[in-house]
Design a protein around this motif. Sequence first.
Motif, PDB file in Angstrom:
ATOM      1  N   UNK A 156       0.796  -1.146   0.134  1.00  0.00           N
ATOM      2  CA  UNK A 156       0.046  -0.079   0.079  1.00  0.00           C
ATOM      3  C   UNK A 156       0.977   1.238   0.046  1.00  0.00           C
ATOM      4  N   UNK A 157       1.990   1.092  -0.081  1.00  0.00           N
ATOM      5  CA  UNK A 157       3.089   2.305  -0.040  1.00  0.00           C
ATOM      6  C   UNK A 157       4.101   1.985  -1.323  1.00  0.00           C
ATOM      7  N   UNK A 158       5.373   2.098  -0.937  1.00  0.00           N
ATOM      8  CA  UNK A 158       6.408   1.812  -1.965  1.00  0.00           C
ATOM      9  C   UNK A 158       6.078   0.645  -2.925  1.00  0.00           C
ATOM     10  N   UNK A 159       5.542  -0.287  -2.300  1.00  0.00           N
ATOM     11  CA  UNK A 159       5.339  -1.822  -3.098  1.00  0.00           C
ATOM     12  C   UNK A 159       4.484  -1.520  -4.142  1.00  0.00           C
ATOM     13  N   UNK A 160       3.734  -0.394  -4.188  1.00  0.00           N
ATOM     14  CA  UNK A 160       2.723  -0.083  -5.410  1.00  0.00           C
ATOM     15  C   UNK A 160       3.516   0.343  -6.569  1.00  0.00           C
ATOM     16  N   UNK A 161       4.642   0.790  -6.229  1.00  0.00           N
ATOM     17  CA  UNK A 161       5.497   1.115  -7.337  1.00  0.00           C
ATOM     18  C   UNK A 161       6.339  -0.048  -8.023  1.00  0.00           C
ATOM     19  N   UNK A 162       5.882  -0.530  -9.046  1.00  0.00           N
ATOM     20  CA  UNK A 162       6.458  -1.714  -9.566  1.00  0.00           C
ATOM     21  C   UNK A 162       7.946  -1.493 -10.011  1.00  0.00           C
ATOM     22  N   UNK A 163       8.495  -0.460 -10.047  1.00  0.00           N
ATOM     23  CA  UNK A 163       9.775  -0.067 -10.379  1.00  0.00           C
ATOM     24  C   UNK A 163      10.799  -0.195  -8.881  1.00  0.00           C
ATOM     25  N   UNK A 164      10.123  -0.474  -7.930  1.00  0.00           N
ATOM     26  CA  UNK A 164      10.928  -0.770  -6.796  1.00  0.00           C
ATOM     27  C   UNK A 164      11.060  -2.193  -6.375  1.00  0.00           C
ATOM     28  N   UNK A 165      10.431  -3.006  -7.310  1.00  0.00           N
ATOM     29  CA  UNK A 165      10.700  -4.436  -6.877  1.00  0.00           C
ATOM     30  C   UNK A 165      10.516  -5.478  -8.056  1.00  0.00           C
ATOM     31  N   UNK A 166      10.728  -6.737  -7.845  1.00  0.00           N
ATOM     32  CA  UNK A 166      10.919  -7.633  -9.057  1.00  0.00           C
ATOM     33  C   UNK A 166       9.628  -8.815  -8.571  1.00  0.00           C
ATOM     34  N   UNK A 167       8.575  -8.339  -7.759  1.00  0.00           N
ATOM     35  CA  UNK A 167       7.737  -9.597  -7.399  1.00  0.00           C
ATOM     36  C   UNK A 167       6.446  -9.443  -8.627  1.00  0.00           C
ATOM     37  N   UNK A 168       6.370 -10.581  -9.214  1.00  0.00           N
ATOM     38  CA  UNK A 168       5.128 -10.779 -10.142  1.00  0.00           C
ATOM     39  C   UNK A 168       4.553 -12.082  -9.791  1.00  0.00           C
ATOM     40  N   UNK A 169       3.422 -12.426 -10.390  1.00  0.00           N
ATOM     41  CA  UNK A 169       2.614 -11.422 -10.843  1.00  0.00           C
ATOM     42  C   UNK A 169       1.930 -10.240  -9.765  1.00  0.00           C
ATOM     43  N   UNK A 170       1.650  -9.078 -10.365  1.00  0.00           N
ATOM     44  CA  UNK A 170       1.199  -8.544  -9.264  1.00  0.00           C
ATOM     45  C   UNK A 170      -0.180  -7.866  -9.856  1.00  0.00           C
ATOM     46  N   UNK A 171      -1.204  -7.699  -9.187  1.00  0.00           N
ATOM     47  CA  UNK A 171      -2.506  -7.267  -9.297  1.00  0.00           C
ATOM     48  C   UNK A 171      -3.243  -5.906  -8.544  1.00  0.00           C
ATOM     49  N   UNK A 172      -3.683  -5.252  -9.260  1.00  0.00           N
ATOM     50  CA  UNK A 172      -4.217  -4.037  -8.477  1.00  0.00           C
ATOM     51  C   UNK A 172      -5.360  -4.710  -7.401  1.00  0.00           C
ATOM     52  N   UNK A 173      -5.486  -4.229  -6.236  1.00  0.00           N
ATOM     53  CA  UNK A 173      -6.278  -4.780  -5.324  1.00  0.00           C
ATOM     54  C   UNK A 173      -6.906  -3.663  -4.341  1.00  0.00           C
ATOM     55  N   UNK A 174      -7.729  -3.995  -3.457  1.00  0.00           N
ATOM     56  CA  UNK A 174      -8.354  -3.159  -2.547  1.00  0.00           C
ATOM     57  C   UNK A 174      -8.502  -3.903  -1.222  1.00  0.00           C
TER      58      UNK A 174
END
Length: 186
Positions: free
Chosen positions: A9-27
């Motif tokens: 919900x913070x810096x991990x929303x910025x995909x340029x800061x990590x290599x964790x995939x797959x990633x999905x928008x969530x609430x």
Amino acid sequence: MSEPFFFGYGSLVNRATHIYTPAYRARLTGWRRAWKHTDGRGAPFLTGVPDEGSTIDGLVAHVPGGDWAALDLREEGYTRHLIGAGLSVEGDEPVAAQVYAVPPLSMITQADPAPILLSYLDVVVQGYLREFGEAGAHDFFATTDGWDTPVVDDRAAPIYPRHQALTPAERWFVDARLVDYGVRVV
């Protein structure tokens, strides 16, 4: 899915800061964000705090091989919490996820609070702009407490280790929101 995921919900929303995939928008319902100071750290953390009446947007991303060690190291100072309910993922992708939060016992109140790093805030807002557009980035500010904490402008010599270059439009957006929220920049 039985693979482990985390909700960022913070810096991990910025995909340029990590290599964790797959990633999905969530609430995530039942949480909001806050800037909190802790023992042993100069700058405040952005943390999730339980709040029944709030909902925050973020990303869920896969933890490769279920190996939490690297992510736990990145999120040092936080503890992981299993999300029991309230998580909805774009495309209705079923995931079991955990969320990081600063333990309440390590939070402190400072008479003269240390400032938020602008290089950190820039990364977070850039992520929201890229994932959720301007409306989502506005919502980030609205669902985050602690804007009475000053911000230190470290853009010329970024202190945040995962800092990113902002486009002129992204930079303008961050600066305009700081003015909107009456945040003192030092």
